[in-house]
Motif scaffolding. Sequence first.
Motif, short mmCIF file in Angstrom:
data_model
loop_
_atom_site.label_atom_id
_atom_site.label_comp_id
_atom_site.label_asym_id
_atom_site.label_seq_id
_atom_site.Cartn_x
_atom_site.Cartn_y
_atom_site.Cartn_z
N LYS A 112 0.81 -1.23 0.00
CA LYS A 112 0.00 0.00 0.00
C LYS A 112 0.84 1.27 0.00
CE LYS A 112 -4.24 -1.96 1.93
NZ LYS A 112 -3.86 -3.34 1.56
N GLU A 113 2.09 1.18 -0.49
CA GLU A 113 2.85 2.42 -0.68
C GLU A 113 2.31 3.20 -1.88
OE1 GLU A 113 7.05 2.38 -0.71
OE2 GLU A 113 7.23 1.29 1.17
N PHE A 114 1.70 2.46 -2.81
CA PHE A 114 1.06 3.08 -3.97
C PHE A 114 -0.44 2.86 -3.87
CE2 PHE A 114 4.89 1.38 -6.52
CZ PHE A 114 5.66 2.47 -6.18
N THR A 115 -1.20 3.87 -4.28
CA THR A 115 -2.63 3.64 -4.49
C THR A 115 -2.81 3.39 -5.97
OG1 THR A 115 -3.04 5.19 -2.72
CG2 THR A 115 -4.93 4.55 -4.05
N ALA A 116 -2.75 2.13 -6.34
CA ALA A 116 -2.84 1.77 -7.76
C ALA A 116 -3.13 0.28 -7.89
CB ALA A 116 -1.53 2.10 -8.48
N GLU A 117 -3.70 -0.07 -9.02
CA GLU A 117 -3.81 -1.48 -9.38
C GLU A 117 -2.77 -1.78 -10.45
OE1 GLU A 117 -7.84 -1.78 -10.61
OE2 GLU A 117 -8.62 -1.79 -8.56
N ILE A 118 -2.27 -3.01 -10.43
CA ILE A 118 -1.28 -3.41 -11.44
C ILE A 118 -1.79 -4.68 -12.11
CG2 ILE A 118 1.15 -3.90 -11.91
CD1 ILE A 118 1.88 -2.50 -9.29
N PRO A 119 -2.73 -4.54 -13.03
CA PRO A 119 -3.35 -5.75 -13.59
C PRO A 119 -2.58 -6.39 -14.73
CG PRO A 119 -4.43 -3.79 -14.46
CD PRO A 119 -3.38 -3.31 -13.50
N LEU A 120 -1.59 -5.66 -15.30
CA LEU A 120 -1.01 -6.11 -16.57
C LEU A 120 0.50 -5.96 -16.60
CD1 LEU A 120 -1.30 -6.84 -19.65
CD2 LEU A 120 -1.61 -4.37 -20.06
N ILE A 121 1.19 -7.06 -16.80
CA ILE A 121 2.64 -7.04 -17.04
C ILE A 121 2.86 -7.45 -18.49
CG2 ILE A 121 4.89 -7.88 -16.23
CD1 ILE A 121 3.14 -6.60 -13.99
N ILE A 122 3.67 -6.67 -19.20
CA ILE A 122 4.02 -7.02 -20.58
C ILE A 122 5.53 -7.20 -20.65
CG2 ILE A 122 4.17 -6.11 -22.95
CD1 ILE A 122 1.48 -4.80 -22.57
N SER A 123 5.96 -8.23 -21.39
CA SER A 123 7.40 -8.45 -21.51
C SER A 123 7.74 -9.00 -22.88
CB SER A 123 7.89 -9.42 -20.43
OG SER A 123 9.29 -9.59 -20.55
N ASN A 124 8.95 -8.70 -23.33
CA ASN A 124 9.46 -9.33 -24.56
C ASN A 124 10.22 -10.62 -24.25
OD1 ASN A 124 11.42 -7.78 -23.28
ND2 ASN A 124 12.57 -7.42 -25.16
N HIS A 125 10.19 -11.04 -23.00
CA HIS A 125 10.76 -12.33 -22.60
C HIS A 125 9.80 -13.03 -21.67
CE1 HIS A 125 14.73 -11.61 -24.36
NE2 HIS A 125 14.60 -10.36 -23.96
N GLU A 126 9.99 -14.31 -21.47
CA GLU A 126 9.04 -15.06 -20.64
C GLU A 126 9.52 -15.22 -19.19
OE1 GLU A 126 6.51 -18.08 -23.05
OE2 GLU A 126 8.60 -18.40 -23.67
N ASP A 127 10.72 -14.72 -18.91
CA ASP A 127 11.37 -15.03 -17.63
C ASP A 127 10.55 -14.65 -16.40
OD1 ASP A 127 13.14 -14.48 -19.87
OD2 ASP A 127 14.82 -14.86 -18.52
N LEU A 128 9.84 -13.55 -16.45
CA LEU A 128 9.27 -13.00 -15.22
C LEU A 128 7.78 -13.31 -15.06
CD1 LEU A 128 11.13 -9.57 -15.15
CD2 LEU A 128 11.87 -11.80 -14.30
#
Lengths: 284, 284, 284, 284
Positions: A112-128
């Motif tokens: 809760k340091e941020f008031t935000a939602e993080i619904p989407l991660i995009i990557s050009n690699h599959e590692d994370l």
Amino acid sequence: MTSPTATLLLSCPDRRGLVAEIANFIYSHGGNIVHADHHTDFTRKIFLTRLEWQLEGFDLSREEIAPACEQLAGSLQANWQLHFSDTVRRLSIWVSRQDHCLLDLLWRQKAKEFTAEIPLIISNHEDLKEIALQFGADFHYLPITPDNKAEQEEKQLQLLRDYQIDIVVLAKYMQILRHNFITRFPNIINIHHSFLPAFVGAKPYHQAYKRGVKIIGATAHYVTDELDAGPIIEQDVVRVSHRDEIADLIRKGKDLERIVLARAVRSHLQNRVLVYGDRTVVFG
Amino acid sequence: MTSPTATLLLSCPDRRGLVAEIANFIYSHGGNIVHADHHTDFTRKIFLTRLEWQLEGFDLSREEIAPACEQLAGSLQANWQLHFSDTVRRLSIWVSRQDHCLLDLLWRQKAKEFTAEIPLIISNHEDLKEIALQFGADFHYLPITPDNKAEQEEKQLQLLRDYQIDIVVLAKYMQILRHNFITRFPNIINIHHSFLPAFVGAKPYHQAYKRGVKIIGATAHYVTDELDAGPIIEQDVVRVSHRDEIADLIRKGKDLERIVLARAVRSHLQNRVLVYGDRTVVFG
Amino acid sequence: MTSPTATLLLSCPDRRGLVAEIANFIYSHGGNIVHADHHTDFTRKIFLTRLEWQLEGFDLSREEIAPACEQLAGSLQANWQLHFSDTVRRLSIWVSRQDHCLLDLLWRQKAKEFTAEIPLIISNHEDLKEIALQFGADFHYLPITPDNKAEQEEKQLQLLRDYQIDIVVLAKYMQILRHNFITRFPNIINIHHSFLPAFVGAKPYHQAYKRGVKIIGATAHYVTDELDAGPIIEQDVVRVSHRDEIADLIRKGKDLERIVLARAVRSHLQNRVLVYGDRTVVFG
Amino acid sequence: MTSPTATLLLSCPDRRGLVAEIANFIYSHGGNIVHADHHTDFTRKIFLTRLEWQLEGFDLSREEIAPACEQLAGSLQANWQLHFSDTVRRLSIWVSRQDHCLLDLLWRQKAKEFTAEIPLIISNHEDLKEIALQFGADFHYLPITPDNKAEQEEKQLQLLRDYQIDIVVLAKYMQILRHNFITRFPNIINIHHSFLPAFVGAKPYHQAYKRGVKIIGATAHYVTDELDAGPIIEQDVVRVSHRDEIADLIRKGKDLERIVLARAVRSHLQNRVLVYGDRTVVFG
């Protein structure tokens, strides 16, 4: 201060009476100001302000505030933004292979340091992928080649629309975005692993090692067309010595990167950053 | 911004409409605000503000401004101070044997980093007389013993009156002022050679060396009756290591002391420091 | 540690047994090592060391030490320097119009932070003559124009010879030295008012202001032919904000400049700096 | 430098020839020193050294090195430790409810910033079980009350034996260990959320807020019987202002805590920390 607030960020040509005029606008509607910060750039003759007031007791409804701001801004020839503290922004983090910034941002959001939602991660690699899923975010793998970049950017834009993303954070996404993309989605924060404008471009830690600097840095900035030249939001540095090999610079740099990026994202989400020209005011 | 300005520093119980009310006071008299900064301490429910406006075009004469502020402050139950930017404050520096802070302050005054006159140096030793004279300040030697302290403080107070001194800066004056003195001349800034509240009292560098700390600091604060416990204006630190002997801590500390003290004096002279309770707001 | 010491700075291709070999050289002659620091640059496969030992009890006379070092170095294909702690180096400070670095260096010398004499100040302006004389240094005024630069540099070189100067410190000397000068007198430290390699060239504070950076810096480096590209000895930074005008950057920068330059000069005078290639090792 | 190394940490009364004697010990057995750092504490007349050399080519077997060191140390009246770089230390992290230091240490271990295994997490709360399991560590929940502390410490000691733990890291474990525990397992690093010795004891951020300091810090230290008084390994600070509420100090402090603790753990695991008396040498 748990009651919801409205925040007005506004910049306009400087002239007499602006503080009074804007404060009166809030006060005349019964608003209780909880944060007011002003800055005048005397070189450019621009007045910039951030006002935050409690919605409780304010006699305009949420729907009425924006038109009222529009009217105020019109008379001042002002640029302005309006934010409500209980509107949760939706953030998409883009990464390549390095996990430190991603993990850090996800942890801060959870803490809760941020008031935000993080619904989407995009990557050009599959590692994370696994980290994204652990924190409940969707992960989209979009590999980039010189040939498919334009096409993949269309898919990225579609994802941003589908997920109703407000802000993209490039958290060590090692790809340069095309002009066309930035024009259509201009709300992008990047972390650059140097003390800009030193060591623009690729492999800044290698450049820093070669140059024999005694301090390295990191820079969070908004992305613009010109590479590594966007308005700077936050910078910090750490001391290094002749004992530090490139691997040490990279390791020390990672700690900088995640802290500098986190501070920048937090300032942005708290509506403390006003861009004007190629620079920012970050209200305290 | 070379035209003279007035600065109002004001603190009062927090309530709705304060920013507007105070800005209107300035604006209604035709004042052009060049700096406005507000802070609300929500824990203590206190509103604090600093407003600086151009006297040019202001429709109150200098003599009328203070009574008008008095009236405004009365309705707000406020503490307030009023300053004019072209009123040059008169500063007295008190020293013992070490010259680094004295020389630094005199140099900054000469380099116009401070808007102040420094007509009077007081010391309990004769060592620094020459530096004082070089910079055109009078030097008064008032040796202190346990027996003559009360008597000497009377002479010091008389000197402060004679020279019309506004503020005393203890620039490594290694004597503790008595309660009686502080009550009668409360406007005193001290530099303490540690990161307060660590290492209060005597020989902080020796204490720091003994404790094996990895960072040392310096603290500029207003002087109060309780030793080393006055409101803090500015602090800074520097990294040390096992290689640093006590002499090295002292040497590194000197650089800190003069910079921290200079910043504090400058903030004070620019009327950026508001004391409330045992703490300060230092407006940016 | 008041008894005189010898210091050997040595760099050579890395190989097995170097620490033992060099320590044995000292020990076999009865030397008591008071400081030994080694560094191996594994990328370049270079070994660098600094050894300081007491002359008391050492069985070689001062005249015999250099030849013995020469012999040792020969077998190691090493570059080396030898210094005696009681040999007082002679330093010439070069300035233009700004006094802060000059005054700072002179004060530190007087305060015995440096073991050095400063007999000669050279300037292309007359402004700082008085400060030089106050501290007992000779002041030579050599104005520079595009036309007379070569000629004036001859005079400068002659002065350096006449005064038996070991090291020149450019303390805000706003002139670029010609290749011919640097070749003939290569022992020069400069303070650059930016965090190199950011903002090379002229007016770095103006560049920094324009770029909107959040941190500014200063860099002390040895002077080489390539402008602002010499081996870096020391750097430091200070935080700035949107409130800082160019004048504030310059003022904050001055504090950095004098501290960074002083640290570099001190490290150099204590024989802690080893240059190899375009970089330095600064032993702690 | 991927070939395994041995590291000798040694401290003894200072006398002539120590560097040569110890370097010769390595060299005479064919060792290639890759890192050698010495320090003499002239106040206490103690010599401290760290030597790291490649095992490849060294003519003593691993089993023979310790006895040889013992013999060397005997003649020097030295304390010493011997470590092999490929011996992976086993670390146990103890936590209460806050996750930031735990997550940070686990991430760094996974990112190979540390050469260590972390098989065991112990907590007096159940909150962080999931994080432990995600990173493959066992989680033991041992709630503490004034009544059961002695009993629970026996279980903790048994767990440390069972898991063959070398070092315990208190990563915001909000319990004070009893004398009896520390005596039996003395290898403990703690993170304290203040710039020790300022704000010893409970609630340092509340204390810092109350005191109105302008900088807050964090301290990593070895645990000793005297609360918050053990030898300091690492400290760092961050600037705060009047705008920072207690919640902000806590948030900013968390970033400090995890970085300071990580640096301390890393230095310890790289055998760079030598404790002598109540202080440390941290070799660079």
